[in-house]
Scaffold this active site. Structure first.
Site, mmCIF file in Angstrom:
data_model
loop_
_atom_site.group_PDB
_atom_site.id
_atom_site.type_symbol
_atom_site.label_atom_id
_atom_site.label_comp_id
_atom_site.label_asym_id
_atom_site.label_seq_id
_atom_site.Cartn_x
_atom_site.Cartn_y
_atom_site.Cartn_z
ATOM 1 N N GLY B 164 -3.928 -10.310 1.072
ATOM 2 C CA GLY B 164 -3.713 -11.137 -0.106
ATOM 3 C C GLY B 164 -4.985 -11.439 -0.867
ATOM 4 N N GLU B 200 -15.749 -1.157 2.948
ATOM 5 C CA GLU B 200 -15.037 0.044 2.556
ATOM 6 C C GLU B 200 -15.672 0.517 1.262
ATOM 7 O OE1 GLU B 200 -10.549 0.024 3.699
ATOM 8 O OE2 GLU B 200 -10.693 0.047 1.516
ATOM 9 N N LYS B 237 3.034 -2.019 -9.507
ATOM 10 C CA LYS B 237 3.301 -0.810 -10.282
ATOM 11 C C LYS B 237 4.217 -1.137 -11.457
ATOM 12 C CE LYS B 237 3.175 1.800 -5.987
ATOM 13 N NZ LYS B 237 4.021 2.351 -4.901
ATOM 14 N N GLU B 275 0.770 6.620 0.594
ATOM 15 C CA GLU B 275 0.011 6.287 -0.609
ATOM 16 C C GLU B 275 -1.449 6.717 -0.461
ATOM 17 O OE1 GLU B 275 2.635 2.579 -2.260
ATOM 18 O OE2 GLU B 275 0.682 2.078 -1.395
ATOM 19 N N ARG B 292 10.252 3.078 4.014
ATOM 20 C CA ARG B 292 11.508 2.629 3.391
ATOM 21 C C ARG B 292 11.750 3.431 2.132
ATOM 22 N NH1 ARG B 292 8.638 0.265 -0.750
ATOM 23 N NH2 ARG B 292 6.835 -0.911 -0.061
ATOM 24 N N ARG B 338 9.448 0.276 -15.231
ATOM 25 C CA ARG B 338 10.076 -0.881 -14.590
ATOM 26 C C ARG B 338 10.275 -1.972 -15.624
ATOM 27 N NH1 ARG B 338 7.709 -1.973 -8.559
ATOM 28 N NH2 ARG B 338 7.368 0.196 -7.967
#
Lengths: 202, 455
Positions: B164, B200, B237, B275, B292, B338
């Site tokens: 988060g 990272e 997205k 992804e 899923r 969307r």
């Protein structure tokens, strides 16, 4: 709070039974519960139920820390739009699907939209309805009295009287499937002898 | 195949699953919350059953309510859709304990991929490149500086626990790193009780490309090409398309083949999406796997003609895929927009209200997946997705032209929607040239983006 409930317990000597049960509950509380609580913490599940031998243990996440939580089945869904009840445009057959609902061939068991109906006890969950002794017509009951249970995966959930009154018709056959919020037992309200002050509320 | 299943979801995906059931002759029971009593899927289902109050934790997220509903209505399986309980291995386990089938990966598989870090290690060891990062957790400032120098700036400081965005910072210099690392440690400690951090490599101007795979119970796997989901707003997205303009044909095939090889080797089962972040040089780094059906699955359906939900049902029922890689043909170009109940003029605040008028566009290559109807009350309790407008064309310019025309034709009155952002996107130069990146909208700012398009 976790609840535990034994299954298939017939034909066992009661004393031995009880001792064994106490030992089992203690063992579940010590060994299984901390792991389950941790597990519930890592998932998005609101409720969790597991089988451990002949025991079922259910954990339910506490409600009441955010808006909209802790709502009881007897509350109306709080539609966000003010004046929703009055705005009267026709809905395209919102009732159509209910005709086919399990255990309710008449299709009229559900509560309509509107204010809470204090004269009908409703189902607290989706499951199998089992009326109790106090669900017999003519029984005088107080608000909160147990009228029966709805069995959810072997876990009885209480069906309680929403108000003081006299039990009327039971709207669903015993041992049939009911949905959340379905009307189960009618209560004839006892009208108080002296009416309260006039002019409150609306 | 199943005779009767429970759909434990709502909105457009409940309707989508219902449609797949109709095609296959499967009876569908829709489980709904009190807030969705008048919803289209509840009305169109063979049977509908109320499982709880609007609060999702006591309805769509309640395992006992969902499973009890499946049992009392005589269902053999539960389709969780996306979101809610769709990737919850504990739920999948409890479903199986009640002798019901879970339409998705088995619980062991969900468990194996439950952690992002674990998935990266697992699939990273099976041939997928992952984003370069520090070796282990950062011991102290000196270790952090050494590792950052080795990776090359900019780098992202990430907490080992939680998510988060808490305890997460992107830094461009060693000086920034030194001051940020202290803040991140205390944020991580406060939020997760664990102040371990790692680094990272930060990819500027990255693209989001994902590969759709399907693997049956017998370990036979195929890919169904990739999708580009680079148009995002705050990691949500908004537009998805295929094929990705970011990679050439050979690179796309290579990526998809590597993805399916890795998941088959890892014992994956059912449909899934891997992804990747793709950098400016076309290097693809695996970031996570979604176990899923995804919101953007219609993009793949438009290109392949394969019904993804049907595939899910067949695999969950134990059937073999019945498709070889050579049977999967990717034709033309598809774009999905969307349509959300969000107000672009007010920080994309989600809205609710009554749909006064609704018209779904049509014509060649145009598909609208939506649960709206005139008079429908959009409840305020759930996500803001109102529907998905999907267009197909033989090539990208035709698909974009059809998307513009379809968007003009779409009518949704009664709630504010995000169609303005789509109109602007379909005129945006970077988008038209296929150069969109995941940070594009957030960097420009949506307001500036809209204003630029309006000129």
């Amino acid at each position: 709070m976790p609840e535990a409930d034994p299954q298939h317990r017939e034909q066992r000597a009661e004393g031995v039974d009880r001792q064994a049960d106490h030992a089992a509950i203690a063992r579940l509380a010590d060994e299984l519960l901390p792991a389950l609580i941790a597990k519930l913490g890592t998932t998005r599940l609101g409720e969790l139920e597991v089988r451990e031998g002949e025991w079922r243990v259910r954990l339910r996440r506490p409600f009441g820390t955010a808006p909209g939580e802790g709502r009881r089945s007897t509350d109306r869904p709080s539609r966000s739009q003010p004046g929703h009840e009055g705005h009267g445009h026709a809905r395209p057959t919102p009732e159509a699907h209910r005709v086919a609902r399990a255990g309710d061939p008449s299709g009229n068991g559900s509560r309509p939209h509107g204010e809470p109906d204090r004269s009908v006890a409703t189902s607290p969950a989706v499951g199998i309805f089992r009326p109790g002794a106090r669900a017999a017509a003519g029984t005088r009951v107080r608000a909160g009295d147990l009228l029966g249970t709805v069995d959810v995966l072997g876990m009885p959930q209480e069906v309680t009287a929403p108000a003081d009154g006299i039990v009327g018709a039971t709207l669903v056959e015993p041992e049939t499937a009911v949905e959340y919020g379905q009307e189960l037992v009618r209560i004839e309200l006892v009208v108080p002898a002296s009416p309260g002050p006039v002019g409150e509320g609306h | 195949m199943f005779r009767r299943i429970l759909i434990a979801n709502r909105g457009e995906i409940a309707l989508r699953i219902l449609r797949a059931c109709r095609t296959l002759g499967i009876e569908a029971v829709v489980a709904y919350s009190e807030a969705d009593r008048d919803s289209l899927p509840a009305q169109l289902a063979d049977e509908a059953i109320c499982i709880g109050p609007p609060d999702a934790r006591r309805s769509y997220l309640s395992a006992p309510a969902v499973i009890s509903a499946a049992l009392v209505t005589g269902c053999e399986a539960i389709h969780p859709g996306y979101g809610f309980l769709s990737e919850d291995e504990t739920f999948a386990e409890v479903v199986r304990a009640h002798d019901l089938a879970f339409i998705g990966p088995p619980p062991e598989v969900l468990d194996r991929f439950a952690s992002k870090e674990g998935s990266r290690r697992l699939l990273g060891g099976l041939g997928l490149a992952t984003i370069p990062g520090s070796q282990g957790m950062l011991r102290d400032d000196e270790h952090a500086l050494d590792e950052a120098a080795r990776l090359g700036y900019p780098v992202l400081i990430k907490p080992s626990a939680g998510g988060g965005g808490k305890g997460m910072r992107m830094v461009r210099t060693s000086r920034e790193l030194e001051s940020a690392i202290r803040v991140c440690r205390s944020e991580a400690k406060a939020a997760f009780g664990d102040d371990s951090l790692y680094l990272e490599k930060w990819l500027d101007d990255n693209r989001h490309v994902e590969v759709q795979v399907a693997v049956d119970r017998f370990g036979h796997g195929i890919h169904l090409g990739e999708r580009d989901c680079s148009v995002q707003r705050r990691h949500q997205k908004i537009v998805e398309e295929a094929p990705t303009p970011a990679l050439g044909t050979a690179a796309r095939e290579q990526l998809a083949e590597a993805a399916v090889r890795a998941v088959v080797a890892a014992g994956y089962e059912n449909v899934g999406t891997l992804e990747f972040l793709v950098d400016a040089d076309g290097n693809a780094y695996f970031i996570e796997i979604n176990c899923r059906i995804q919101v953007e699955h219609p993009v793949t359906e438009m290109l392949t003609g394969i019904d993804m939900v049907e595939l899910q049902l067949r695999i969950a029922a134990g059937e073999p895929l019945g498709l070889r890689q050579a049977d999967v043909e990717l034709r033309g170009h598809a774009i999905e927009l969307r349509i959300n109940a969000e107000d672009p003029a007010h920080e994309f605040r989600p809205g609710a209200g009554t749909i006064e008028r609704f018209h779904a566009p049509g014509g060649p290559g145009v598909r609208m997946d939506s649960h709206l109807y005139p008079g429908y009350d959009v409840p305020p309790y759930y996500d803001s997705l109102l529907g998905k407008l999907i267009v197909w064309g033989p090539d990208r310019p035709t698909a974009i032209a059809r998307a513009r025309a379809a968007l003009e034709e779409l009518v949704i009155d009664g709630v504010t929607t995000n169609v303005e952002i789509h109109r602007a996107m379909l005129e945006n130069e970077a988008f038209l040239e296929g150069r969109m990146t995941t940070n594009m909208l957030d960097r420009i700012g949506s307001a500036a983006f809209l204003a630029a398009a309006a000129r």
